[in-house]
Design a protein around this motif. Structure first.
Motif, PDB file in Angstrom:
ATOM      1  N   PRO A 189      25.679  33.982  35.578  1.00 36.43           N
ATOM      2  CA  PRO A 189      26.465  32.794  35.931  1.00 36.43           C
ATOM      3  C   PRO A 189      25.742  31.991  37.009  1.00 36.43           C
ATOM      4  O   PRO A 189      25.123  32.562  37.909  1.00 36.43           O
ATOM      5  N   LEU A 190      25.814  30.686  36.919  1.00 37.01           N
ATOM      6  CA  LEU A 190      25.056  29.852  37.838  1.00 37.01           C
ATOM      7  C   LEU A 190      25.486  30.021  39.293  1.00 37.01           C
ATOM      8  O   LEU A 190      24.652  29.931  40.206  1.00 37.01           O
ATOM      9  N   ASP A 191      26.769  30.267  39.533  1.00 38.10           N
ATOM     10  CA  ASP A 191      27.209  30.355  40.929  1.00 38.10           C
ATOM     11  C   ASP A 191      26.630  31.574  41.636  1.00 38.10           C
ATOM     12  O   ASP A 191      26.155  31.488  42.766  1.00 38.10           O
ATOM     13  N   VAL A 192      26.628  32.745  40.969  1.00 34.43           N
ATOM     14  CA  VAL A 192      26.078  33.948  41.612  1.00 34.43           C
ATOM     15  C   VAL A 192      24.567  33.998  41.522  1.00 34.43           C
ATOM     16  O   VAL A 192      23.923  34.792  42.220  1.00 34.43           O
ATOM     17  N   ALA A 193      23.982  33.155  40.671  1.00 31.45           N
ATOM     18  CA  ALA A 193      22.520  33.086  40.567  1.00 31.45           C
ATOM     19  C   ALA A 193      21.918  32.246  41.684  1.00 31.45           C
ATOM     20  O   ALA A 193      20.777  32.492  42.101  1.00 31.45           O
TER      21      ALA A 193
END
Length: 386
Positions: A189-193
């Motif tokens: 997921p982009l947020d945790v990446a």
């Protein structure tokens, strides 16, 4: 957090699925008042002067060049170095300053000569957006140690080849050379990446370089934004991992994240009991520590790797190095290829940052909480709120 809505987002280390609702339609075009091939302005959060609070404003966006891509920024992590830069702890800054070098988003336009990226690609941008490309380090694929010209071009608080200031990821959009944008695997997921683009590579690089793996014992000093990822990555590489923290307050978290042991450095017995145990000690904190004491935790030929950047010079006794042929070293982020390797490794092993997702209006409060060590374990800005 006062006047700020915070959503805590954690992930299961066993598997990651892309549940991020904001990037489900990654090919959707971004609406901009100006065409990408012409200069424009973008909405950002910026500090107008040293130590000033960040506020919403606009800054120039360069025209899309032949090798450039336009990124719709979705998330931007808050790194402690953002605060150091705004406060000019490391030297004079360029203002207005738009921090942010943990950037995750989607490509929405590409230049005429772009071949590595396509519209709709999920990409990340880390701490630098250019390098000389000609020095020995750049040719060796170690761009983070560029020695040509003025060195690497920082993602923010730097100057590009044309002399114009660089602006970071606390922004709706970003224009960057395609070579300096990394592919974010679909499993992340982009947020945790986003925090992986600085915090993740900062711990991954030394763990790889000094050979963390089966049969090796690793100590991680500090369980913060860097430390919590250091624990997860070292464990995934097969090492035996111990967290060294001032207190046992985060012990439960440390063990849940994969540590085999968790010790309090405020207890003098810790240094006696763990003397000569570790092959690698990663110091992720910027505090003024007694490095001689931490060097005493190393086995023969062990290495203490300094990742934090204390404001004051460090000092140590020479005998702490001489005894056991121990080494004190440093490491700074990672190369482009190694950062891509790290992202792929984290996707394969289900590793993402544990984050608190905040709206842009919460940035200043988040800065205060970072300084108070009150974050579990990375603030990430939802840039849709800018």
């Amino acid at each position: 957090m006062t006047n700020t809505t915070v959503t805590e987002h954690t992930i299961d280390s066993a598997a990651i699925t892309d549940t991020d609702s904001t990037d489900t339609d990654s090919t959707a075009a971004v609406e901009t008042p100006e065409a990408p091939d012409r200069p424009g302005r973008i909405a950002v959060y910026a500090a107008q002067a040293p130590k000033a609070p960040l506020e919403r404003t606009t800054v120039p966006r360069r025209a899309l060049g032949p090798h450039d891509i336009l990124i719709d920024v979705r998330y931007a992590g808050i790194c402690h170095s953002d605060i150091h830069q705004v406060d000019e702890d490391w030297g004079p800054g360029i203002f207005p300053m738009v921090p942010g070098h943990e950037i995750a988003g989607v490509v929405t336009a590409v230049g005429s000569a772009v071949s590595l990226r396509s519209v709709g690609d999920r990409v990340g941008v880390g701490c630098f957006v250019d390098s000389c490309r000609e020095c020995d380090n750049c040719r060796a694929g170690l761009q983070q140690y560029c020695t040509g010209g003025t060195g690497i071009v920082l993602t923010y608080n730097g100057r590009g080849r044309d002399g114009s200031p660089t602006y970071g990821g606390y922004a709706k959009q970003l224009v960057v050379d395609e070579q300096y944008a990394l592919r974010i695997p679909d499993a992340l997921p982009l947020d945790v990446a986003a925090p992986l683009l600085c915090a993740g590579i900062t711990v991954y690089s030394p763990l790889s370089h000094w050979g963390a793996g089966p049969g090796r014992k690793v100590a991680v000093v500090g369980l913060g934004g860097l430390g919590h990822l250091g624990v997860r990555i070292a464990r995934a590489k097969g090492a035996e991992v111990t967290v060294l923290s001032q207190s046992l307050r985060k012990r439960e978290d440390g063990l849940r994240l994969g540590a085999h042991d968790y010790r309090a450095t405020s207890d003098p017995a810790t240094f006696a009991e763990l003397a000569g145990r570790f092959d690698i000690v990663l110091n992720t904190v910027s505090a003024d520590l007694d490095l001689s004491a931490y060097l005493g935790l190393l086995r023969t030929d062990g290495t203490l790797v300094q990742l934090g950047a204390p404001a004051k010079p460090v000092s140590l006794g020479a005998h702490s190095l001489l005894i056991g042929r121990r080494s004190l070293s440093g490491s700074m982020i990672g190369s482009l290829a190694e950062t891509q390797e790290m992202l792929d490794f984290c996707a394969e092993h289900g590793i993402g940052a544990e984050i608190e997702l905040i709206p842009a209006e919460g940035i200043n409060e988040a800065y205060r909480r970072v300084l108070a060590s009150d974050v579990h374990y990375r603030f990430v800005i939802d840039t849709a709120t800018i």
